[in-house]
Scaffold this motif. Structure first.
Motif, PDB file in Angstrom:
ATOM      1  N   ASP A 169       7.826 -14.524   0.299  1.00  0.00           N
ATOM      2  CA  ASP A 169       9.308 -15.052   0.442  1.00  0.00           C
ATOM      3  C   ASP A 169       9.948 -14.786   1.610  1.00  0.00           C
ATOM      4  OD1 ASP A 169       9.049 -16.294  -2.280  1.00  0.00           O
ATOM      5  OD2 ASP A 169       9.406 -14.404  -2.909  1.00  0.00           O
ATOM      6  N   GLY A 170      10.441 -15.821   2.472  1.00  0.00           N
ATOM      7  CA  GLY A 170      10.781 -15.317   3.988  1.00  0.00           C
ATOM      8  C   GLY A 170       9.883 -14.908   4.833  1.00  0.00           C
ATOM      9  N   ALA A 171       8.902 -15.577   5.115  1.00  0.00           N
ATOM     10  CA  ALA A 171       7.924 -15.078   5.980  1.00  0.00           C
ATOM     11  C   ALA A 171       8.565 -14.924   7.354  1.00  0.00           C
ATOM     12  CB  ALA A 171       6.678 -15.954   6.159  1.00  0.00           C
ATOM     13  N   HIS A 172       7.998 -13.999   8.112  1.00  0.00           N
ATOM     14  CA  HIS A 172       8.522 -13.755   9.479  1.00  0.00           C
ATOM     15  C   HIS A 172       9.957 -12.973   9.388  1.00  0.00           C
ATOM     16  CE1 HIS A 172       5.215 -15.236  11.052  1.00  0.00           C
ATOM     17  NE2 HIS A 172       5.373 -16.495  10.743  1.00  0.00           N
ATOM     18  N   SER A 173      10.476 -12.531   8.558  1.00  0.00           N
ATOM     19  CA  SER A 173      11.531 -11.553   8.215  1.00  0.00           C
ATOM     20  C   SER A 173      10.917 -10.135   8.095  1.00  0.00           C
ATOM     21  CB  SER A 173      12.476 -11.798   7.004  1.00  0.00           C
ATOM     22  OG  SER A 173      11.890 -11.839   5.900  1.00  0.00           O
ATOM     23  N   ALA A 174      11.275  -9.101   8.630  1.00  0.00           N
ATOM     24  CA  ALA A 174      10.515  -7.830   8.686  1.00  0.00           C
ATOM     25  C   ALA A 174      10.471  -7.393   7.051  1.00  0.00           C
ATOM     26  CB  ALA A 174      11.323  -6.868   9.398  1.00  0.00           C
ATOM     27  N   ASP A 175      11.207  -7.433   6.265  1.00  0.00           N
ATOM     28  CA  ASP A 175      11.377  -6.901   4.883  1.00  0.00           C
ATOM     29  C   ASP A 175      10.314  -7.642   4.235  1.00  0.00           C
ATOM     30  OD1 ASP A 175      13.015  -8.975   5.101  1.00  0.00           O
ATOM     31  OD2 ASP A 175      14.503  -8.426   3.724  1.00  0.00           O
ATOM     32  N   ALA A 176      10.393  -8.770   4.173  1.00  0.00           N
ATOM     33  CA  ALA A 176       9.481  -9.734   3.395  1.00  0.00           C
ATOM     34  C   ALA A 176       7.863  -9.490   3.781  1.00  0.00           C
ATOM     35  CB  ALA A 176       9.646 -11.253   3.495  1.00  0.00           C
ATOM     36  N   ASP A 177       7.658  -9.518   5.107  1.00  0.00           N
ATOM     37  CA  ASP A 177       6.308  -9.094   5.607  1.00  0.00           C
ATOM     38  C   ASP A 177       5.919  -7.563   5.276  1.00  0.00           C
ATOM     39  OD1 ASP A 177       6.755 -11.518   6.746  1.00  0.00           O
ATOM     40  OD2 ASP A 177       6.414 -11.101   8.828  1.00  0.00           O
ATOM     41  N   ALA A 178       6.719  -6.788   5.374  1.00  0.00           N
ATOM     42  CA  ALA A 178       6.368  -5.580   5.246  1.00  0.00           C
ATOM     43  C   ALA A 178       6.011  -5.352   3.514  1.00  0.00           C
ATOM     44  CB  ALA A 178       7.661  -4.393   5.445  1.00  0.00           C
ATOM     45  N   VAL A 179       6.552  -5.915   2.667  1.00  0.00           N
ATOM     46  CA  VAL A 179       6.217  -5.900   1.154  1.00  0.00           C
ATOM     47  C   VAL A 179       4.851  -6.759   1.130  1.00  0.00           C
ATOM     48  CG1 VAL A 179       6.902  -6.718  -1.199  1.00  0.00           C
ATOM     49  CG2 VAL A 179       8.601  -5.495   0.336  1.00  0.00           C
ATOM     50  N   ALA A 180       4.930  -7.875   1.472  1.00  0.00           N
ATOM     51  CA  ALA A 180       3.509  -8.717   1.621  1.00  0.00           C
ATOM     52  C   ALA A 180       2.470  -8.171   2.140  1.00  0.00           C
ATOM     53  CB  ALA A 180       3.832 -10.106   2.419  1.00  0.00           C
ATOM     54  N   ALA A 181       2.473  -7.320   3.104  1.00  0.00           N
ATOM     55  CA  ALA A 181       1.342  -6.634   3.592  1.00  0.00           C
ATOM     56  C   ALA A 181       0.916  -5.473   2.685  1.00  0.00           C
ATOM     57  CB  ALA A 181       1.769  -5.745   4.860  1.00  0.00           C
ATOM     58  N   CYS A 182       1.876  -4.876   1.918  1.00  0.00           N
ATOM     59  CA  CYS A 182       1.595  -4.017   0.780  1.00  0.00           C
ATOM     60  C   CYS A 182       0.632  -4.771  -0.333  1.00  0.00           C
ATOM     61  CB  CYS A 182       2.692  -3.312   0.414  1.00  0.00           C
ATOM     62  SG  CYS A 182       3.365  -1.817   1.454  1.00  0.00           S
ATOM     63  N   ARG A 183       1.406  -5.787  -0.671  1.00  0.00           N
ATOM     64  CA  ARG A 183       0.536  -6.637  -1.863  1.00  0.00           C
ATOM     65  C   ARG A 183      -0.718  -7.072  -1.416  1.00  0.00           C
ATOM     66  NH1 ARG A 183       6.164 -10.254  -3.157  1.00  0.00           N
ATOM     67  NH2 ARG A 183       6.981  -8.636  -4.507  1.00  0.00           N
ATOM     68  N   VAL A 184      -0.870  -7.458  -0.188  1.00  0.00           N
ATOM     69  CA  VAL A 184      -2.263  -8.007   0.322  1.00  0.00           C
ATOM     70  C   VAL A 184      -3.153  -6.665   0.227  1.00  0.00           C
ATOM     71  CG1 VAL A 184      -3.673  -8.693   2.309  1.00  0.00           C
ATOM     72  CG2 VAL A 184      -1.510 -10.110   1.691  1.00  0.00           C
ATOM     73  N   ALA A 185      -2.837  -5.555   0.943  1.00  0.00           N
ATOM     74  CA  ALA A 185      -3.752  -4.462   0.700  1.00  0.00           C
ATOM     75  C   ALA A 185      -4.133  -4.075  -0.716  1.00  0.00           C
ATOM     76  CB  ALA A 185      -2.936  -3.273   1.405  1.00  0.00           C
ATOM     77  N   TRP A 186      -3.195  -4.132  -1.602  1.00  0.00           N
ATOM     78  CA  TRP A 186      -3.398  -3.867  -2.985  1.00  0.00           C
ATOM     79  C   TRP A 186      -4.332  -4.691  -3.623  1.00  0.00           C
ATOM     80  CZ3 TRP A 186      -2.534  -6.723  -7.344  1.00  0.00           C
ATOM     81  CH2 TRP A 186      -3.057  -5.902  -8.668  1.00  0.00           C
ATOM     82  N   ARG A 187      -4.103  -6.002  -3.333  1.00  0.00           N
ATOM     83  CA  ARG A 187      -5.074  -6.903  -3.597  1.00  0.00           C
ATOM     84  C   ARG A 187      -6.534  -6.630  -3.369  1.00  0.00           C
ATOM     85  NH1 ARG A 187      -4.212 -10.512  -7.752  1.00  0.00           N
ATOM     86  NH2 ARG A 187      -2.162 -11.552  -6.585  1.00  0.00           N
ATOM     87  N   ILE A 188      -6.654  -6.585  -2.131  1.00  0.00           N
ATOM     88  CA  ILE A 188      -7.969  -6.357  -1.484  1.00  0.00           C
ATOM     89  C   ILE A 188      -8.603  -4.856  -2.106  1.00  0.00           C
ATOM     90  CG2 ILE A 188      -9.276  -5.687   0.756  1.00  0.00           C
ATOM     91  CD1 ILE A 188      -7.335  -7.325   2.276  1.00  0.00           C
ATOM     92  N   ALA A 189      -7.749  -4.037  -2.145  1.00  0.00           N
ATOM     93  CA  ALA A 189      -8.481  -2.646  -2.810  1.00  0.00           C
ATOM     94  C   ALA A 189      -8.623  -2.781  -4.320  1.00  0.00           C
ATOM     95  CB  ALA A 189      -7.223  -1.647  -2.569  1.00  0.00           C
ATOM     96  N   SER A 190      -7.980  -3.632  -4.988  1.00  0.00           N
ATOM     97  CA  SER A 190      -8.277  -3.808  -6.264  1.00  0.00           C
ATOM     98  C   SER A 190      -9.520  -4.498  -6.556  1.00  0.00           C
ATOM     99  CB  SER A 190      -7.174  -4.682  -7.003  1.00  0.00           C
ATOM    100  OG  SER A 190      -5.724  -4.150  -6.688  1.00  0.00           O
ATOM    101  N   THR A 191      -9.929  -5.410  -5.566  1.00  0.00           N
ATOM    102  CA  THR A 191     -11.167  -5.984  -5.898  1.00  0.00           C
ATOM    103  C   THR A 191     -12.488  -5.793  -5.117  1.00  0.00           C
ATOM    104  OG1 THR A 191     -10.499  -7.885  -4.183  1.00  0.00           O
ATOM    105  CG2 THR A 191     -10.027  -7.990  -6.563  1.00  0.00           C
ATOM    106  N   HIS A 192     -12.172  -4.598  -4.140  1.00  0.00           N
ATOM    107  CA  HIS A 192     -13.278  -4.215  -3.414  1.00  0.00           C
ATOM    108  C   HIS A 192     -13.429  -2.779  -3.492  1.00  0.00           C
ATOM    109  CE1 HIS A 192     -12.482  -8.236  -1.497  1.00  0.00           C
ATOM    110  NE2 HIS A 192     -13.898  -8.251  -1.279  1.00  0.00           N
ATOM    111  N   GLY A 193     -14.460  -2.114  -4.126  1.00  0.00           N
ATOM    112  CA  GLY A 193     -14.480  -0.777  -4.292  1.00  0.00           C
ATOM    113  C   GLY A 193     -14.739  -0.098  -3.118  1.00  0.00           C
ATOM    114  N   GLU A 194     -15.491  -0.421  -2.177  1.00  0.00           N
ATOM    115  CA  GLU A 194     -15.509   0.355  -0.746  1.00  0.00           C
ATOM    116  C   GLU A 194     -14.069   1.022  -0.342  1.00  0.00           C
ATOM    117  OE1 GLU A 194     -17.649  -0.402   3.603  1.00  0.00           O
ATOM    118  OE2 GLU A 194     -16.640  -2.262   2.533  1.00  0.00           O
ATOM    119  N   ILE A 195     -13.118  -0.067  -0.358  1.00  0.00           N
ATOM    120  CA  ILE A 195     -11.870   0.403   0.158  1.00  0.00           C
ATOM    121  C   ILE A 195     -11.067   0.957  -1.176  1.00  0.00           C
ATOM    122  CG2 ILE A 195      -9.384  -1.036   0.671  1.00  0.00           C
ATOM    123  CD1 ILE A 195     -11.431  -2.918   2.106  1.00  0.00           C
ATOM    124  N   GLY A 196     -10.919   0.312  -2.153  1.00  0.00           N
ATOM    125  CA  GLY A 196     -10.023   0.770  -3.410  1.00  0.00           C
ATOM    126  C   GLY A 196     -10.600   2.258  -3.612  1.00  0.00           C
TER     127      GLY A 196
END
Length: 250
Positions: A169-196
């Motif tokens: 929500d609100g792409a290209h605002s710093a706060d929205a992008d910072a939270v979204a980056a964490c969520r993407v990292a969480w999603r990748i780590a949750s589904t790829h054992g090498e990373i998670g």
């Protein structure tokens, strides 16, 4: 009595700190910070965010303003002096790093390089000089290219959020992008054992190698593509930031 040892939970289930910058342009060496966000989320604790609006003391090009919504006039009227903002961002990230919390930044080499150059420009001790080898970064851009290297299409944060079904929500605002980056990292780590399943220390070290390999692959692609050969020279494999070639202010 027999002792039981409990292992630490995976890093992505603990506290993370999202970091994002919106700026006057796309060059971390020359452009200036306009807005920034440092937000801690996860780990069973409430979110804690700090946001900044700086007066970069230079014109904000119309193209940049169209992306993040901050005009030169607004930055001058409402923004704080850039040097103060940069010092506060470095201070906030220093506290995060020294607490052992990983910094999550989409295309970290851009944001952290820009912060480094801005710090030197304004006489602030750079983050890397303060925290040294304690810095631990998680970069969804590097992780995504590692787990899905052959997927076609762009890999902006907006594209990654769409691919990993993360709300933005609100792409290209710093706060929205910072939270979204964490969520993407969480999603990748949750589904790829090498990373998670990796420790934050190991993951940071692995990303240094992955980023270098990814840069070499991109440069090779440019060299082999008619009309793009010169772009190969601009590809840098440094991660999580490009070391400064000068010790003083830019």
């Amino acid at each position: 009595m027999e002792q039981t040892h409990t292992s630490a939970p995976p890093w992505h289930l603990g506290r993370m700190c999202g970091f994002d910058i919106e700026s006057t342009g796309v060059s971390p060496e020359r452009d200036r910070i306009v807005t920034a966000c440092v937000v801690q989320i996860g780990g069973g604790q409430p979110a804690a965010a700090a946001n900044w609006l700086a007066d970069p003391s230079v014109e904000i090009p119309d193209g940049a303003a169209a992306v993040h919504g901050i005009t030169t006039e607004q930055a001058r009227a409402e923004g704080r002096p850039a040097g103060e903002v940069v010092e506060e961002i470095v201070t906030a990230l220093t506290a995060v790093v020294l607490s052992g919390i990983p910094v999550v930044a989409m295309n970290a080499a851009y944001d952290l390089t820009m912060l480094d150059r801005e710090a030197r420009r304004h006489g602030v001790q750079p983050l890397a000089d303060t925290v040294g080898s304690d810095l631990r970064v998680v970069d969804p851009f590097v992780l995504d290219r590692r787990v899905d290297p052959y997927r076609r299409g762009k890999r902006t944060l907006t594209d990654l959020c769409r691919h990993y079904q993360v709300p933005l929500d609100g792409a290209h605002s710093a706060d929205a992008d910072a939270v979204a980056a964490c969520r993407v990292a969480w999603r990748i780590a949750s589904t790829h054992g090498e990373i998670g399943n990796a420790s934050v220390d190991d993951l940071h070290a692995m990303q240094i190698g992955w980023a270098r390999e990814q840069a070499e692959s991109l440069a090779d692609y440019f060299r082999r593509t008619p009309g793009k050969e010169d772009r190969a020279k601009t590809v840098r494999g440094d991660w999580p930031f490009v070391p400064s070639q000068r010790g003083g202010a830019a």
